[in-house]
Design a protein around this motif. Sequence first.
Motif, PDB file in Angstrom:
ATOM      1  N   ILE A  33     -25.472  -7.234  18.719  1.00 54.19           N
ATOM      2  CA  ILE A  33     -24.763  -7.709  17.798  1.00 54.19           C
ATOM      3  C   ILE A  33     -23.654  -6.764  17.414  1.00 54.19           C
ATOM      4  O   ILE A  33     -23.417  -5.743  17.901  1.00 54.19           O
ATOM      5  CB  ILE A  33     -25.692  -6.764  16.506  1.00 54.19           C
ATOM      6  CG1 ILE A  33     -24.600  -7.719  14.861  1.00 54.19           C
ATOM      7  CG2 ILE A  33     -25.629  -5.932  15.897  1.00 54.19           C
ATOM      8  CD1 ILE A  33     -25.679  -7.765  14.289  1.00 54.19           C
ATOM      9  N   ALA A  34     -22.001  -7.553  17.509  1.00 58.51           N
ATOM     10  CA  ALA A  34     -21.079  -7.026  17.072  1.00 58.51           C
ATOM     11  C   ALA A  34     -20.883  -7.192  15.090  1.00 58.51           C
ATOM     12  O   ALA A  34     -20.777  -8.203  14.811  1.00 58.51           O
ATOM     13  CB  ALA A  34     -19.557  -7.733  17.393  1.00 58.51           C
ATOM     14  N   VAL A  35     -20.051  -5.745  15.053  1.00 53.48           N
ATOM     15  CA  VAL A  35     -20.073  -5.657  13.942  1.00 53.48           C
ATOM     16  C   VAL A  35     -18.483  -5.917  13.370  1.00 53.48           C
ATOM     17  O   VAL A  35     -17.624  -5.022  14.384  1.00 53.48           O
ATOM     18  CB  VAL A  35     -20.343  -3.931  13.229  1.00 53.48           C
ATOM     19  CG1 VAL A  35     -20.143  -3.562  11.801  1.00 53.48           C
ATOM     20  CG2 VAL A  35     -21.659  -4.227  13.955  1.00 53.48           C
ATOM     21  N   THR A  36     -17.925  -6.268  12.976  1.00 54.02           N
ATOM     22  CA  THR A  36     -16.631  -6.759  12.077  1.00 54.02           C
ATOM     23  C   THR A  36     -16.252  -6.758  10.453  1.00 54.02           C
ATOM     24  O   THR A  36     -17.464  -7.203   9.970  1.00 54.02           O
ATOM     25  CB  THR A  36     -16.232  -8.002  12.449  1.00 54.02           C
ATOM     26  OG1 THR A  36     -16.730  -9.423  11.199  1.00 54.02           O
ATOM     27  CG2 THR A  36     -16.835  -9.156  13.440  1.00 54.02           C
ATOM     28  N   ALA A  70     -16.811  -1.576  16.229  1.00 57.26           N
ATOM     29  CA  ALA A  70     -16.621  -2.823  15.670  1.00 57.26           C
ATOM     30  C   ALA A  70     -15.447  -2.815  15.558  1.00 57.26           C
ATOM     31  O   ALA A  70     -13.834  -2.410  15.567  1.00 57.26           O
ATOM     32  CB  ALA A  70     -16.629  -1.539  14.308  1.00 57.26           C
ATOM     33  N   ILE A  71     -15.056  -4.458  14.909  1.00 59.36           N
ATOM     34  CA  ILE A  71     -13.330  -4.347  15.351  1.00 59.36           C
ATOM     35  C   ILE A  71     -12.938  -4.638  13.458  1.00 59.36           C
ATOM     36  O   ILE A  71     -13.803  -5.034  13.024  1.00 59.36           O
ATOM     37  CB  ILE A  71     -13.559  -6.078  15.757  1.00 59.36           C
ATOM     38  CG1 ILE A  71     -11.547  -6.856  15.376  1.00 59.36           C
ATOM     39  CG2 ILE A  71     -13.970  -6.807  15.375  1.00 59.36           C
ATOM     40  CD1 ILE A  71     -10.923  -7.795  16.061  1.00 59.36           C
ATOM     41  N   LEU A 232     -25.745 -11.577  17.644  1.00 53.90           N
ATOM     42  CA  LEU A 232     -25.063 -11.877  16.571  1.00 53.90           C
ATOM     43  C   LEU A 232     -23.955 -11.386  16.636  1.00 53.90           C
ATOM     44  O   LEU A 232     -23.158 -10.461  17.139  1.00 53.90           O
ATOM     45  CB  LEU A 232     -26.040 -11.420  15.561  1.00 53.90           C
ATOM     46  CG  LEU A 232     -27.122 -12.772  15.691  1.00 53.90           C
ATOM     47  CD1 LEU A 232     -28.484 -12.331  14.801  1.00 53.90           C
ATOM     48  CD2 LEU A 232     -26.928 -14.418  14.841  1.00 53.90           C
ATOM     49  N   ILE A 233     -23.387 -12.336  15.427  1.00 54.25           N
ATOM     50  CA  ILE A 233     -21.485 -10.996  14.965  1.00 54.25           C
ATOM     51  C   ILE A 233     -21.806 -10.825  13.257  1.00 54.25           C
ATOM     52  O   ILE A 233     -21.957 -12.263  12.652  1.00 54.25           O
ATOM     53  CB  ILE A 233     -20.650 -12.048  15.417  1.00 54.25           C
ATOM     54  CG1 ILE A 233     -20.038 -12.531  17.444  1.00 54.25           C
ATOM     55  CG2 ILE A 233     -19.589 -11.176  14.494  1.00 54.25           C
ATOM     56  CD1 ILE A 233     -19.547 -13.872  17.219  1.00 54.25           C
ATOM     57  N   VAL A 261     -22.886  -4.452  20.364  1.00 57.92           N
ATOM     58  CA  VAL A 261     -21.707  -4.029  21.451  1.00 57.92           C
ATOM     59  C   VAL A 261     -19.995  -4.695  20.248  1.00 57.92           C
ATOM     60  O   VAL A 261     -20.071  -4.820  19.484  1.00 57.92           O
ATOM     61  CB  VAL A 261     -22.403  -5.690  22.146  1.00 57.92           C
ATOM     62  CG1 VAL A 261     -22.975  -5.127  22.802  1.00 57.92           C
ATOM     63  CG2 VAL A 261     -22.664  -6.643  21.252  1.00 57.92           C
ATOM     64  N   THR A 262     -19.754  -4.597  21.238  1.00 56.84           N
ATOM     65  CA  THR A 262     -18.325  -5.486  20.931  1.00 56.84           C
ATOM     66  C   THR A 262     -18.053  -6.945  21.037  1.00 56.84           C
ATOM     67  O   THR A 262     -18.583  -7.307  21.333  1.00 56.84           O
ATOM     68  CB  THR A 262     -16.476  -5.274  22.523  1.00 56.84           C
ATOM     69  OG1 THR A 262     -17.250  -5.512  22.698  1.00 56.84           O
ATOM     70  CG2 THR A 262     -17.005  -3.844  22.491  1.00 56.84           C
ATOM     71  N   LEU A 263     -17.178  -6.985  19.818  1.00 52.08           N
ATOM     72  CA  LEU A 263     -17.052  -8.744  19.698  1.00 52.08           C
ATOM     73  C   LEU A 263     -16.668  -9.330  20.803  1.00 52.08           C
ATOM     74  O   LEU A 263     -17.233 -10.404  20.902  1.00 52.08           O
ATOM     75  CB  LEU A 263     -15.827  -8.637  18.779  1.00 52.08           C
ATOM     76  CG  LEU A 263     -15.794 -10.079  18.996  1.00 52.08           C
ATOM     77  CD1 LEU A 263     -16.921 -10.862  17.843  1.00 52.08           C
ATOM     78  CD2 LEU A 263     -14.035 -10.596  17.358  1.00 52.08           C
TER      79      LEU A 263
END
Length: 328
Positions: A33-36, A70-71, A232-233, A261-263
């Motif tokens: 999962i990428a956290v934005t 994160a981004i 997932l994002i 994980v990264t985007l």
Amino acid sequence: MTMARPTRYGRRGVTAAAALLLAPGSPARAEPIAVTFDDLPVAGPSGPIGNSRTLTQHLLAGLRRQHIPAIGFVNEVQLEGPERAQRIALLADWLDAGMTLGNHGYSHLSFTVTPTEAYIADAARGERVTRPLMAARGLIEHFYRHPYLETGTTVDARSRFEAWLAAHGYRVAPVTMENSDWRFAARYDEALARHDPAEAKRIAAAYLSFTGRAVAWYRAAALDLLGRRPALILLLHANRLNAASIDALARVLRHHQLRFVTLDAALTDPAYAIADTYTGPNGDQWLTRWALTLRRPLPWSTLPAVPDWIAAPRRSAPQRDQTAHRSG
Ligand SMILES: [Zn+2]
């Protein structure tokens, strides 16, 4: 929906042999999962710079503690004013903490109601500070997140903007999970403004509980739609609620067998190659877009609802433009 869904890997005290037997479902198999975070430097009313600095420090310390790469998506309009240098320093803090940044439009325009030329000009204006800030650290700004997730009402508008994005080295940052954090954050900020920490705590608890239910729904919906579990994002906002809740939020996500994980890494999942050809006024996340492409339904009837006491603004609430804080 319930959070009582058993997790196969969360139990302590498994022997090494049992751990081996569990290998097919070991944490290595957990979904990425990428956290934005949207609306940087700070989502919602900006307030004194000291508050923004504290929020940023708490959020970044939590992301580092939890090993979340994160981004953050920036609205550079927030940098204007006498405290410009200090607000730019908040963006530098994100980069110096090992996070990355992206473009969220200069002034968070709705593509649905903005002429395409004006929308493109706003996106171009949205990189003037962030891009050089990243370049100075050897990074390239290469993600764009549409405000409100609105991607254009016509094929012409959509394709003209996407041509601009491609010509400027951008890739669209999709969203495949959200938890209505901005709704809870509005109530949380109000409680803090009233100096009511007990209420703030109650709101944060409701937020985490709701997040657990939302995460379960999105994971199940994605599995149902694709027949497998994709990366997932998650869309969040840079607000005080998330800054205060980041450790607990990370625990909720890990409990649901997600790993950070990264985007860029999330986007290597083949799901993100599914065409998104939606044109229209809605700012939908990408499971909805894929469902349209694949002509399959999503289980909307089981989507958890934000509790009424969170969704309905209080009469005594400080005036804020609710429409400016819609998802995305
Ligand atoms: Zn936004």
